[in-house]
Design a protein around this motif. Structure first.
Motif: not given
Length: 366
Positions: A172-185
């Motif tokens: 799930e390396g695309h978590t690093y593209n998230a703009s904020e924590k909720e999107e990452m989660k």
């Protein structure tokens, strides 16, 4: 050299704060244990057999590596349960794989029937490794779509009964593209959902009980594991870096620094230190949950900015608080490629060198 004060080492040098590293290892192991999942840490970050052995002592069930060469280095140091999480192709690598499988239990990434066919051509009825199908859950690098993974599993089972299909994995390396924590989660959980559902379909359709493996430090920091996930493969957590410190809100979680010397000064405007792009990564993240500014952070000098790196120089503004000959420690923006620049690291405790750590798999990119 053992017992020497850290600041007396020559520069640039890679330092590892042993207390911080050990805390990081224990915390991730406790997180995996509390969720009832196996921890198979990715050693591409530290590349050190001694650190991998410590992870196993703390409870890891095996290790993950990026390349066959890394697996060979770790097996040569006595580690016997290894997952190679990138696909490998070619007869030269099959020859090396056979030798590796004599030393360790090996799992191998596949995302095409071609990968299984080459195992069949080379090994025949005696395939000495297990395979894991890589599922693309949004990273869009390697891997097959979830529904394609189900069909690939069926083809492996029907055509190559001598090949042990151990399960599926996702990154799930695309978590690093998230703009904020909720999107990452949400990205992390979406990967887990896709992986679990794919594993269930494979079991229902082909009767195979799957290992369902995910892996990404940032994804694991989301702190939630769905039922059905059996294994996690984080890597960067061993040391963390400036990007992760931005997410965590705590630079003191970072265990790796580059010791450097101020070698030039121009008034109050700037100073130059002797750790450039050949001593630490030139990576930057300009946005998102791991946003960084400059090219690393200087320990105990939060007001200073590394504005530029050239091969051998770090240019630091403003320079008034530093003088020629001063020693500084720099937290790298991205620790994984930084470690790979060194042959050894110095394990530091209470400000002194406690041990010298060999970068066992340094440069093992084949």
């Amino acid at each position: 050299m053992i017992g020497m004060k850290a600041e007396q080492l020559d520069t640039p040098s890679l330092l590892i704060d042993l207390d911080r590293m050990e805390r990081n290892l224990k915390e991730m192991q406790a997180l995996a244990d509390s969720a009832g999942v196996k921890l198979r840490p990715h050693t591409k970050t530290h590349k050190m057999a001694e650190v991998a052995q410590l992870q196993l002592e703390y409870g890891a069930r095996g290790i993950t590596v990026a390349k066959l060469g890394e697996a060979e280095a770790m097996a040569g140091a006595g580690i016997t349960d290894i997952f190679i999480a990138t696909e490998i192709v070619g007869e030269q690598k099959m020859v090396r794989l056979r030798s590796l499988a004599e030393k360790a239990k090996v799992r191998l990434a596949v995302d095409s029937i071609y990968h299984v066919e080459q195992l069949d051509r080379f090994f025949g009825d005696q395939v000495p490794v297990e395979v894991m199908i890589e599922v693309d859950t949004g990273m869009h690098r390697c891997g097959v779509e979830p529904e394609e993974a189900v069909e690939l599993a069926g083809e492996i089972v029907s055509r190559f009964p001598q090949v042990k299909l151990a399960g599926i994995f996702a990154h799930e390396g695309h978590t690093y593209n998230a703009s904020e924590k909720e999107e990452m989660k949400q990205i992390a959980l979406d990967t887990q959902k896709q992986a679990v559902e794919t594993g269930k379909q494979i079991e229902a359709k082909w009767g195979i009980s799957c290992e369902i493996s995910i892996g990404c430090t940032l994804g694991q920091l989301a702190g939630e594991f769905l039922p059905g996930i059996t294994e996690v493969r984080p890597g960067t957590y061993v040391f963390y870096d400036v990007g992760h410190a931005y997410y965590l809100g705590d630079i003191n979680r970072c265990a790796a620094t580059i010791l450097s010397t101020v070698t030039s000064k121009k008034g109050e405007e700037k100073v130059v230190a002797d750790a450039g792009a050949k001593s630490m990564t030139i990576d930057q993240r300009s946005s998102g949950v791991l946003k960084t500014e400059g090219f690393g952070k200087i320990k105990s000098h939060p007001d200073l900015m590394i504005k530029k790196l050239s091969d051998e120089h770090a240019i630091i503004y403003p320079g008034g608080s530093l003088n020629l000959g001063d020693r500084i420690e720099i937290y790298p923006n991205h620790v994984c490629p930084t470690v790979n620049l060194y042959n050894k690291a110095y394990g530091i405790r209470d400000g002194r060198v406690e041990k010298i750590l060999t970068i066992t798999a340094r440069g093992c990119n084949q």
